[in-house]
Design an enzyme around this catalytic site. Sequence first.
Site, PDB file in Angstrom:
ATOM      1  N   ALA A  69      34.658  42.027  37.627  1.00 12.39           N
ATOM      2  CA  ALA A  69      33.387  42.304  38.303  1.00 12.39           C
ATOM      3  C   ALA A  69      33.257  43.797  38.564  1.00 12.39           C
ATOM      4  O   ALA A  69      34.251  44.514  38.701  1.00 12.39           O
ATOM      5  CB  ALA A  69      33.304  41.522  39.613  1.00 12.39           C
ATOM      6  N   ASP A  70      32.018  44.230  38.642  1.00 17.86           N
ATOM      7  CA  ASP A  70      31.735  45.615  38.993  1.00 17.86           C
ATOM      8  C   ASP A  70      30.422  45.651  39.764  1.00 17.86           C
ATOM      9  O   ASP A  70      29.456  44.992  39.385  1.00 17.86           O
ATOM     10  CB  ASP A  70      31.626  46.493  37.740  1.00 17.86           C
TER      11      ASP A  70
END
Length: 195
Positions: A69-70
């Site tokens: 995730a970012d």
Amino acid sequence: MTTVTFVLASRSPRRVQLLREQGYVFDCLPVDLPEVPGPGEAPLAYARRLALDKARAAQARSGRPALGADTDVSIDGRILGKPRDAEDACAMLLALADRSHQVISAVALVDGSREAVIATTTEVEFVSLDRAQALAYWASGEPADKAGAYAIQGLGGRYVRALRGSYSGVVGLPLAETAELLAQFGIHPGPAASV
């Protein structure tokens, strides 16, 4: 005993907490990758690329399905990363003051040759704030490791006037979209953990 179903390519305590509260069973396998936008890379493309790169790296190391995730803050097409120091944090907060910005959260799942990426964009509107308020917030220690120099789930929430989109996405992981992504790969939560 519950079986671990995937690895999370993150050391974010917020992502860990969000997933565990939903009943997912996983191991953390943080990966360190350069978090630098490419020349002319748009915020959405940047977030999607980083989430996928993190998931690929964790999957390669573990041999198990990996979730990456970012989350990025952008304003006027400019990506605001984590602040370097008090002055950088102050500049970010003042740029966000009394206007709207976007928080993009991308989530990727990789299992062998199978890959999928989702992303949410949330519009966040800040109240007015001045330099003294920004520096006082920095002194709390909260903004130091946060994209855009604020945490909506903490003291930074006082600066948010309005939000259109995913609250959990601003925290770091859009829950509804992440659950849909995991389900596509046959990964489902157990009973939600007690909080």
